[in-house]
Design an enzyme around this catalytic site. Structure first.
Site, PDB file in Angstrom:
ATOM      1  N   THR A 178       0.836  -1.180   0.000  1.00  0.00           N
ATOM      2  CA  THR A 178       0.000   0.000   0.000  1.00  0.00           C
ATOM      3  C   THR A 178       0.876   1.235   0.000  1.00  0.00           C
ATOM      4  OG1 THR A 178      -1.636   1.288   1.194  1.00  0.00           O
ATOM      5  CG2 THR A 178      -0.244  -0.145   2.538  1.00  0.00           C
ATOM      6  N   TRP A 228      -3.867   5.834  -4.830  1.00  0.00           N
ATOM      7  CA  TRP A 228      -3.248   6.840  -3.976  1.00  0.00           C
ATOM      8  C   TRP A 228      -2.223   7.702  -4.689  1.00  0.00           C
ATOM      9  CZ3 TRP A 228      -5.560   7.753   0.320  1.00  0.00           C
ATOM     10  CH2 TRP A 228      -6.195   6.718   1.013  1.00  0.00           C
ATOM     11  N   GLU A 288      -4.708  -2.933   4.374  1.00  0.00           N
ATOM     12  CA  GLU A 288      -4.297  -3.530   5.649  1.00  0.00           C
ATOM     13  C   GLU A 288      -5.392  -4.374   6.291  1.00  0.00           C
ATOM     14  OE1 GLU A 288      -3.685  -0.500   4.649  1.00  0.00           O
ATOM     15  OE2 GLU A 288      -1.818   0.324   5.460  1.00  0.00           O
ATOM     16  N   LYS A 344      -6.601  10.534  -2.742  1.00  0.00           N
ATOM     17  CA  LYS A 344      -7.085   9.333  -3.438  1.00  0.00           C
ATOM     18  C   LYS A 344      -7.811   9.764  -4.701  1.00  0.00           C
ATOM     19  CE  LYS A 344      -8.049   4.739  -2.211  1.00  0.00           C
ATOM     20  NZ  LYS A 344      -8.789   3.749  -1.465  1.00  0.00           N
TER      21      LYS A 344
END
Ligand code: AMP
Length: 539
Positions: A186, A443, A331, A438
């Site tokens: 991420t 991202w 996550e 975002k």
């Protein structure tokens, strides 16, 4: 006293075996990168996954080794999902929209041994290859007819040729369910991207929870279209959920414009389609412009960014398609909450029902959440007290790959999202404490943008903030304090980003200011900046 039930570890191979034995003729339909359609059954998919597991073994892939993919949603990607994890290795899905430098950094950090990629991503792989330190084999996910005549990639292998040469039978090994199965990085927080290592147990439990009526409401009668990419948090678990319930799976390939999605949905009788709001904007625009209806679509799963109430109304009132708005993160595998009703909400009027659905919702069994103040004290569930959202559960990350310490605070994972929870347990995201933007579900690190801007000789100080955008959700806006006596214009500054970040990450605009507000520790007060430049409430 121990229970006396069978010991059967929760392994990803169970999902495939279930689909193979109990839904053998259910279809997986893919729009291929090569341009045509491909159809196969779960029985065929399972056999090809076994061939692939044998082929990978012949390439020297051992349990625990990382095999990465740079690929869109398609059947070969799905075969890799099951073959790599099923054999005990780790499937590492890479985001092809990242800048080549970032892709190379992630592959090296993960120490990937094999890199499998779709045909149209050959130029990206050729660009990153010279920087790779661990990759021993490059595999082009196509057939001999599509292999390049010349390539800079050493010993480039052909996926279909590898499969043909491999044995069709592979006995899926049985091992500890806590073994790593998949890896996804991420870039949602600042600094280098972080790897989240899912286990077999977390993946199977997440799939079970994700199939529930108040999650995705999946059944064998469904036709599921994951528009959310298979490289982004395992397409929200849908490739696993489809096997678990025996639903037909439709994989859209790289073309995700409104017309391509609509045609595919109608041709294949899609009942559930899931993705980020930006993609649904494109679909709704197409359907409206052409005066079309959905003949099979019943539900859309929407998440990754907040779903605007207007979109909920458009789907539900305009087309009779129920919206399931959910929240999650890389996550958290990702599903944690969904904005689904309780029995008593049947009495609410239409506006109140949409307002409830626009919240990020209540937790799915297995996960839990709370909001805390700056001292870590839990805040009341009053729908007003906003604090950092903390989550926990068997499919929530404990520690990032390679990190020395757990990522938890008192056993909870801090999400970087700011939220309220109401008395009914419905969570509502109100802000974000992490410094990111975002855009279209992906991202953009504001720090990266600021660092690049600061590298320009005419820039004294730079801040990158999120500007709300009707199409993309958010777009980066660059705010610059110019150096005295060094004249510069916005266009010149934006040109400075060329080749330094992916094109879609370049800010849309530059605003010049005399000063950027900073706090006592020297940190830029972006919230204040956003409010000053974009108006109250924009933060
Ligand atoms: P990712 O790890 O890329 O999936 O991004 C996770 C982050 O996306 C969350 O921490 C939120 O900031 C944001 N996000 C995901 N779903 C939603 C949602 N339904 N509403 C608002 N923000 C969301």
């Amino acid at each position: 006293m121990l229970g006396q039930m069978m010991q059967q570890p929760l392994l990803i191979s169970l999902l495939l075996r279930h689909a193979q034995r109990h839904h053998a003729d259910t279809e997986v339909v893919s729009r291929r990168v090569e341009g045509d359609m491909h159809r196969c059954s779960y029985a065929e998919l399972a056999t090809r996954a076994q061939r692939l597991a044998n082929a990978l073994q012949l390439l020297g892939v051992q349990p625990g080794d990382r095999v990465s993919t740079l690929a869109w949603n398609g059947y070969r990607h799905l075969e890799l999902y099951y073959a790599v994890s099923g054999a005990g290795a780790v499937l590492h899905t890479l985001n092809p929209r990242l800048h080549a430098e970032q892709v190379a950094w992630i592959i090296n950090h993960a120490q990937d041994r094999v890199l499998c990629f779709d045909l149209d991503l050959l130029p990206l792989v050729q660009a990153v290859a010279p920087q790779l330190t661990s990759v021993q084999h490059f595999v082009l996910m196509s057939d001999e007819a599509h292999m390049p005549v010349a390539t800079s990639l050493p010993g480039l292998l052909c996926y279909e040729t590898l499969l043909q040469a491999a044995e069709p039978r592979f006995d899926w090994p049985v091992f500890d369910e806590n073994t790593a199965a998949a890896l996804c990085y991420t870039s949602g927080t600042t600094g280098h991207p972080k790897g989240v290592l899912y286990s077999h147990r977390s993946t199977v439990l997440h799939a079970l929870a994700g199939a529930l009526p108040d999650s995705n409401h999946c059944a064998a009668t469904d036709v599921i279209l994951p528009v959310v990419p298979m490289f982004h948090v395992n397409a929200w678990g849908l490739p696993y959920i489809a096997c678990l319930v025996g639903a037909k799976l439709v994989l859209p390939g790289p073309r995700l414009d409104g017309e391509s999605l609509y045609t595919l949905m109608e041709a294949e009788g899609v009942t559930l389609a899931s993705g980020v709001p930006t993609l649904w904007q494109g679909l709704l625009k197409h359907v409206r412009a052409q005066g079309l209806r959905f003949s099979s679509l019943r539900r859309t799963g929407i998440g990754g960014s907040a779903c605007p109430p207007a979109m909920i109304r458009a789907f539900q009132d305009g087309y009779g398609v129920e919206v399931m708005h959910g929240w999650g993160m890389t996550e958290t595998s990702p599903m944690v909450t969904t904005g689904r009703f309780k029995a008593r909400h049947a009495a609410l009027d239409a506006d109140a029902r949409v307002a409830l659905q626009a919240r990020q919702g209540r937790v799915i069994f297995g996960a839990d959440m709370k909001v805390v103040d700056e001292q870590g004290r839990e805040l009341p569930w009053d729908g007003r007290s906003a604090g950092e959202l903390m989550v926990r559960g068997p499919w929530v990350v404990q520690r990032y790959l390679g990190a020395e310490e757990d990522a938890l605070v008192d056993g909870w994972f801090p999400t970087g999202d700011v939220a309220t929870i109401d008395a009914d347990g419905y969570m509502n995201i109100t802000d974000r404490s992490k410094d990111v933007i975002k855009s279209g579900g992906e991202w953009i690190s504001s720090i990266d943008i600021e660092n690049i801007a600061a590298g320009h000789p005419a820039v004294e100080m730079a801040a990158c903030i999120a500007r709300p955008d009707a199409k993309w959700g958010e777009r980066p806006l660059l705010v610059v304090v110019p150096k005295a006596g060094v004249p510069v214009d916005g266009e010149t500054l934006l040109r400075h980003f060329e080749g330094r970040v992916a094109r879609w990450c370049v800010p849309d605009d530059v605003v010049f200011v005399e000063a950027i507000p900073v706090g006592p520790t020297g940190k830029m007060l972006k919230r204040r900046l956003r409010e000053a430049l974009l108006g109250p409430g924009s933060a």
